[in-house]
Scaffold this active site. Structure first.
Site, PDB file in Angstrom:
ATOM      1  N   CYS A 133     -18.289  37.890 -17.234  1.00 37.04           N
ATOM      2  CA  CYS A 133     -17.071  38.508 -17.449  1.00 37.04           C
ATOM      3  C   CYS A 133     -15.730  38.343 -16.595  1.00 37.04           C
ATOM      4  CB  CYS A 133     -17.142  39.986 -17.728  1.00 37.04           C
ATOM      5  SG  CYS A 133     -15.953  40.843 -18.784  1.00 37.04           S
ATOM      6  N   HIS A 180     -21.023  40.119 -22.049  1.00 34.67           N
ATOM      7  CA  HIS A 180     -21.932  40.534 -21.201  1.00 34.67           C
ATOM      8  C   HIS A 180     -23.171  40.477 -21.961  1.00 34.67           C
ATOM      9  CE1 HIS A 180     -19.334  42.940 -18.527  1.00 34.67           C
ATOM     10  NE2 HIS A 180     -18.331  43.075 -19.391  1.00 34.67           N
ATOM     11  N   GLU A 192     -25.807  40.942 -20.612  1.00 35.18           N
ATOM     12  CA  GLU A 192     -26.864  41.936 -20.381  1.00 35.18           C
ATOM     13  C   GLU A 192     -26.850  43.381 -20.724  1.00 35.18           C
ATOM     14  OE1 GLU A 192     -23.155  43.257 -18.038  1.00 35.18           O
ATOM     15  OE2 GLU A 192     -24.043  41.345 -18.955  1.00 35.18           O
TER      16      GLU A 192
END
Length: 333
Positions: free
Chosen positions: A142, A234, A236
């Site tokens: 990001c 993102h 994660e």
């Protein structure tokens, strides 16, 4: 903080990816050393640790991972978060004392109008230059991806007319080991106010691997001595990350810390929840007060968001790349 991640470890996080036992496993292999430079804002600091640990565990199979946590010292922290970093994380100077197979660098909450005016800019650019020659591969996530391409090639990000926020279907557009056997489409969380244009990346020599019709470029890469992998999204994020951000932004609107009411995350809440939230928005615009958060409706996510295994597939391929590169280096000695 140094943790040895193995397949039997319990990591509490409502992940978007399947449990580790549901994935095809790698069988053995050399232990890999991975560093996480966690620059996320204080409320997301510990959650980000858990999310990346769980993602690496799901991707690693039976391979063991030695996992180290760091944070840029120039990222502004509350006293509680600073205590956690100082007591649980390794000092950034430790990076040069060990051989890291891979590095993951997160973004930070913006504090300045321009990236190169951020208080952590010098530390971050020194890290970028170090990672180019001292890792086998580094992932930039990001805002860290935006900062890296600005430093490396002067590519400036563009402000979006509205926040790119939700779960987007992304398609692989190039054959690459990183996207091998990945599901189609790849469901990826994005949450950002800016973007890097694909034409700018291609002109500077980057290779775009995945993109979304709605969100634009998703994953792109560039080869130095280290293979740099960039995520505009993102990977994660767990199942509730976007919900937490959305509720945070509503709270900021009601407290008059932001002017615009936040848009709903794309393809995230179910239809009934979206209707309830639309009614709440009308109420919030007429009764703008922090106490109104107590009247937020029950929230339910779409049933299909937990089915996405994009992040686990990408990270499994990334770990295989690191392992293969390590084996090739050892054989060449």
């Amino acid at each position: 903080m140094t943790i040895l991640i193995d397949r039997d470890q319990v990591i509490s996080s409502p992940a978007l990816v399947p449990a580790a036992g549901d994935l095809a496993r790698d069988h053995g292999g050399a232990e890999l050393t991975i560093g996480l430079i966690n620059n996320m804002p204080d409320p997301a600091l510990k959650a980000t640790e858990r999310q990346f640990m769980k993602l690496l565990q799901a991707a690693a199979g039976t391979r063991r991972i030695r996992f180290h946590c760091f944070s840029l010292p120039s990222v502004k922290r509350s006293s509680e978060a600073r205590w956690h970093v100082e007591s649980e994380y390794s000092e950034l100077s430790e990076l040069s004392r060990h051989r890291f197979d891979g590095l993951i660098v997160t973004g930070a909450e913006p504090a300045a109008p321009e990236l190169d005016q951020e208080p952590y800019w010098r530390d971050l650019t020194e890290l970028i230059d170090w990672a180019k020659v001292n890792t086998r591969s580094t992932i930039w996530s990001c805002l860290a991806a935006h900062a890296a391409v600005l430093h490396l090639d002067g590519i400036e990000r563009r402000r979006l007319p509205a926040k790119c926020h939700g779960i987007f279907d992304c398609e692989a557009v190039t054959h690459d080991p990183l996207t091998r056997n990945a599901p189609a489409p790849l469901k990826v969380s994005h949450s950002r106010l800016n973007e890097i244009g694909e034409s700018d990346l291609v002109r500077a020599g980057y290779q775009v691997l995945t993109r979304s019709k709605q969100a634009g470029v998703d994953v792109f890469v560039r080869q130095y001595a280290s293979r740099f992998v960039f995520f505009q999204g993102h990977p994660e994020y767990d199942a509730l990350s976007l919900q937490r951000e959305y509720l945070r932004d509503i709270g900021r609107y009601l407290a008059r810390d932001r002017e615009a009411y936040p848009h709903l995350p794309v393809s995230y809440f179910d239809a009934a929840t979206e209707e309830r939230l639309a009614r709440f928005e009308k109420q919030a615009r007429h009764q703008r007060h922090p106490a109104l958060t107590n009247e937020l409706p029950a929230l339910n996510l779409r049933a299909d968001i937990a089915a996405g295994s994009a992040a686990a597939a990408l990270f499994r391929n990334w770990l295989r790349y690191l392992a293969a590169d390590a084996e090739a280096s050892a054989a060449a000695r």
